[in-house]
Design a protein around this motif. Structure first.
Motif, PDB file in Angstrom:
ATOM      1  N   TYR A  88      46.684  37.117  41.933  1.00  0.00           N
ATOM      2  CA  TYR A  88      47.344  37.599  40.724  1.00  0.00           C
ATOM      3  C   TYR A  88      46.784  36.862  39.522  1.00  0.00           C
ATOM      4  N   LYS A  89      46.599  37.612  38.429  1.00  0.00           N
ATOM      5  CA  LYS A  89      46.105  36.962  37.219  1.00  0.00           C
ATOM      6  C   LYS A  89      47.225  36.196  36.528  1.00  0.00           C
ATOM      7  N   HIS A  91      51.632  35.130  36.711  1.00  0.00           N
ATOM      8  CA  HIS A  91      52.912  35.120  37.395  1.00  0.00           C
ATOM      9  C   HIS A  91      54.009  34.985  36.355  1.00  0.00           C
ATOM     10  N   ASN A 143      52.503  39.212  38.749  1.00  0.00           N
ATOM     11  CA  ASN A 143      53.487  39.077  39.805  1.00  0.00           C
ATOM     12  C   ASN A 143      54.806  38.573  39.214  1.00  0.00           C
ATOM     13  N   MET A 162      53.028  31.899  33.936  1.00  0.00           N
ATOM     14  CA  MET A 162      51.912  31.082  34.391  1.00  0.00           C
ATOM     15  C   MET A 162      50.698  31.990  34.498  1.00  0.00           C
ATOM     16  N   PRO A 163      49.467  31.487  34.277  1.00  0.00           N
ATOM     17  CA  PRO A 163      49.079  30.093  34.083  1.00  0.00           C
ATOM     18  C   PRO A 163      49.238  29.610  32.646  1.00  0.00           C
TER      19      PRO A 163
END
Lengths: 113, 597
Positions: B4-5, B7, B42, B61-62
């Motif tokens: 996932y890029k 979250h 996500n 995140m990130p």
């Protein structure tokens, strides 16, 4: 579900799932180059989403370690229409205008070295 | 599954879910789907982030950006602005009270800066309903290590050397407890987890069970291996339905993966866990009462010895530890006893989770290293007092603890210094009070709780606490005498010395600590019939200043008991006998003529 019977089984699950959670736990890896694609209204209109997806696919395919992410207008917004900014871990950055798949390939290849 | 890029972590703790965090997650998912981003972003519903004051919280995140007080309607803007365009949604960022600045990174806030998360290490990061996410963060690795590399003796040695002690209140060394149960010889032994969290205002165990249930299951299995037990029981109050639901899911998933059940990690070690529901009685937090309740008997304590490590559940050796204690164990096994004992103070090792409540800016759940001062907790993590009021007292340890004052703010928090100061660690409730709290009423509040919760088995607790309550009530009615104050103290000591279990032995603590620290306030109630905080209604008097009153009749018209008399355009008077002290007149007066005396 497969039973976990050894330390190796456990390790395998850990590695598989951790890969999907890495960005969540660690945040950005500051040692990787960052590729930002401008996704403001004009960028999206001009196909920035397609270029963004292309970057993700190609960095994966060519196994280039880089962070691909979206951003809004880059710098003052004078550049048009699909703009990509590449920032290296040392802080040096370069802005590309009118990026299409060909330029994208060139950018990715330049990170290979 | 590809990476996932992004979250989006949505807090699913009790406070945030009450403010519709599940709806926020659902809205985020549907907006992401509309934009075709569901494979790249996500959405995870996690356990409690701890910062309940600012809830519902979401964290992206990130980017490490966290948004506070998010409403379900904000989901669209977050997706459109942050996720698609990469612009932070300014209005949802947290504003630091100390400097008024917007603070996008949670790690930069005063609330999180001083925290060290061990027991809460996974809360707010993983999806508690997915065992794989727990495994991804080294879950069950401690159990695997113990089973395949360590002898049971070695496990106990590590736990002892770490200095871990009971987080439920009394602070008994965990390693010693395990060693005692290991030494008892019996065909069947049991591992029990005490999840009967009963202190008013405390919710750390609940948060751990809701946010990271596997950490407790794993630790119980480790304890089982160490003491030679193959059966575990979790005694949890039925008032915690979400915690029970997530525990049940966690148990099913762990059994499914062979991490509980027979022949775990192919070592021949068997261990399984059952849930037992409690009806929410405070006394059942006491180990012997808890065990009787699990056996189907009345939740009443029995004399010790025999200790539960010799004769516990069904007469068999039983190791009883609290949720938070267990949650520390896997981290200790993986990182080592030296690592754990390097955190904290000489006598108290590691960290402690506290539930901050009361009149401070940042209420919520925090985990801090032992040895931190109350001042740091109140003024840095807690953000200081609400509404610019003055700090008066901090109550720690729940109904068994005591009230500490300004002069205690700089003592390092550990088991010993808190009990030397007349309070206790307890399970970790902290209620912070300002000058609007009456200390006699606070003592009365806690006594009311103990009177209700006393099981009635022993006389000092059953009758003594009731008498203590009556004395306190008399004082708050303005009918107390100086002799009553002496009786309060004497009776408190008798109850402490003669009660059967921890409940009675500690229930007078709120009375004794307020007598010690707020003696003047007791004397004021008795001699001057005055309650300086304006809490004790019987001692309050509303009065109209005849020089300010213009005779508008607003107060008289709004008084629910017709206690105010007076002619139009003449000064009014309050009939004190009839007045029920509701305060309506003071609210309605536009001229500020009414005050409390």
């Amino acid at each position: 579900m497969a039973q976990i019977k050894t330390l190796a089984d456990l390790q395998a699950v850990k590695e598989r799932v951790y890969a999907t959670m890495k960005t969540r736990v660690e945040g950005f890896d500051k040692n990787l180059p960052q590729i930002r694609i401008a996704m403001a209204t004009i960028g999206i209109q001009a196909g920035a989403k397609e270029i963004y997806d292309y970057f993700i696919d190609q960095t994966d395919a060519k196994q280039i370690k880089a962070i691909v992410m979206q951003t809004s207008v880059i710098d003052d917004g004078n550049q048009q229409p699909v703009v990509v900014k590449v920032t290296m871990p040392d802080g040096e950055s370069k802005i590309y205008e009118n990026v299409d798949k060909k330029t994208a390939d060139a950018i990715i290849d330049s990170l290979k070295a | 599954m590809s990476e996932y890029k992004m979250h989006i972590l949505v807090c699913g703790g009790p406070g945030c879910s009450a403010s519709k965090s599940e709806q926020i997650a659902a809205n985020l998912r549907s907006h992401l789907q509309q934009e075709g981003l569901e494979k790249e972003v996500n959405v995870v519903l996690t356990g409690c982030f701890g910062f309940c004051e600012a809830g519902p919280i979401i964290k992206i995140m990130p980017d490490n950006v966290f948004y506070v007080k998010v409403q379900p309607e904000d989901a669209k803007e977050i997706v459109q602005e942050h996720i698609i365009k990469g612009r932070m949604v300014e209005r949802l960022l947290y504003t630091e009270p100390s400097n008024g600045k917007k603070t996008p990174l949670d790690t930069d806030t005063d609330f999180y800066k001083k925290q060290v998360r061990i027991a809460l290490r996974n809360c707010g990061i993983i999806d508690p309903e997915n065992i794989e996410e727990y495994i991804a963060l080294d879950g069950y690795k401690a159990l695997a290590t113990c089973l395949t590399e360590y002898t049971p003796e070695k496990v106990i040695e590590i736990v002892s050397a770490s200095g871990l002690s009971g987080r439920g209140g009394a602070g008994f060394p965990t390693g010693r407890k395990w060693a005692a149960t290991a030494k008892s010889k019996a065909e069947q032994k049991y591992i029990v987890c005490n999840a009967d969290e009963g202190d008013p205002g405390a919710f750390m165990d609940r948060s751990i069970l809701e946010g990271d249930p596997h950490s407790v299951l794993e630790a119980m299995a480790i304890a089982g291996y160490a003491v030679g037990a193959d059966k575990g029981l979790i005694y949890i109050r039925a008032e915690y339905p979400l915690a029970i639901h997530r525990l049940q899911i966690a148990l099913d998933q762990a059994r499914d993966r062979g991490l509980l059940g027979k022949d775990i990690f192919s070592t021949g070690f068997n261990f399984d866990i059952e849930l037992r529901y409690g009806a929410g009685a405070f006394v059942c937090g006491e180990a012997t009462a808890l065990i009787h309740s699990m056996e189907g008997l009345r939740g009443e304590p029995t004399m010790k010895p025999p200790r539960t490590s010799d004769k516990g559940y069904l007469g068999m050796p039983t190791n009883v530890n609290n949720v938070e204690t267990y949650a520390n164990v896997p981290a200790i096994i993986l990182k080592g006893a030296d690592w754990f004992s390097s955190i904290g103070t000489e006598n108290s090792k590691g960290t402690k989770v506290f539930a901050l409540a009361g009149q401070i800016k940042n209420v919520g759940l925090i985990e801090v290293p032992m040895g931190i001062t109350l001042r740091e907790i109140i003024y840095e993590i807690g953000g200081g007092m609400n509404g610019g009021k003055k700090f008066k007292a901090i109550q720690t340890g729940g109904p068994s603890g005591g009230c500490l004052t300004e002069k205690h703010l700089d003592i390092p928090i550990d088991y010993k210094s808190l009990s030397d100061a007349g309070s206790m660690m307890g399970s970790g409730g902290m209620v912070i009070m300002d000058e609007s709290s009456c200390m006699v009423s606070i003592a009365k509040f806690y006594l009311d709780f103990t009177v209700e919760e006393s099981c009635g088995k022993c006389t000092p607790c059953r009758i003594g606490n009731k008498r203590l309550y009556e004395l306190l009530d008399k004082i708050t009615q303005g009918k107390g005498t100086m002799e009553d104050l002496d009786n309060l103290r004497n009776l408190s000591h008798v109850i402490k010395d003669t009660s059967l279990c921890g409940l009675g032995q500690s229930s007078p603590n709120p009375v004794l600590s307020t007598l010690d620290n707020f003696w003047d306030e007791y004397v004021e109630h008795v001699k001057e019939h005055k309650c300086r905080a304006g809490v004790c209604k019987a001692l309050m008097k509303y009065e109209i200043n005849p020089e300010v009153c213009v005779g508008c009749t607003a107060c008289a018209r709004n008084c629910p008991v017709n206690a105010i008399k007076g002619e139009k355009k003449q000064a009014h008077q309050i009939n004190q006998e009839a007045c029920i002290k509701c305060g309506t007149c003071m609210e309605k007066c536009k001229f500020g003529a009414i005050s409390i005396k």
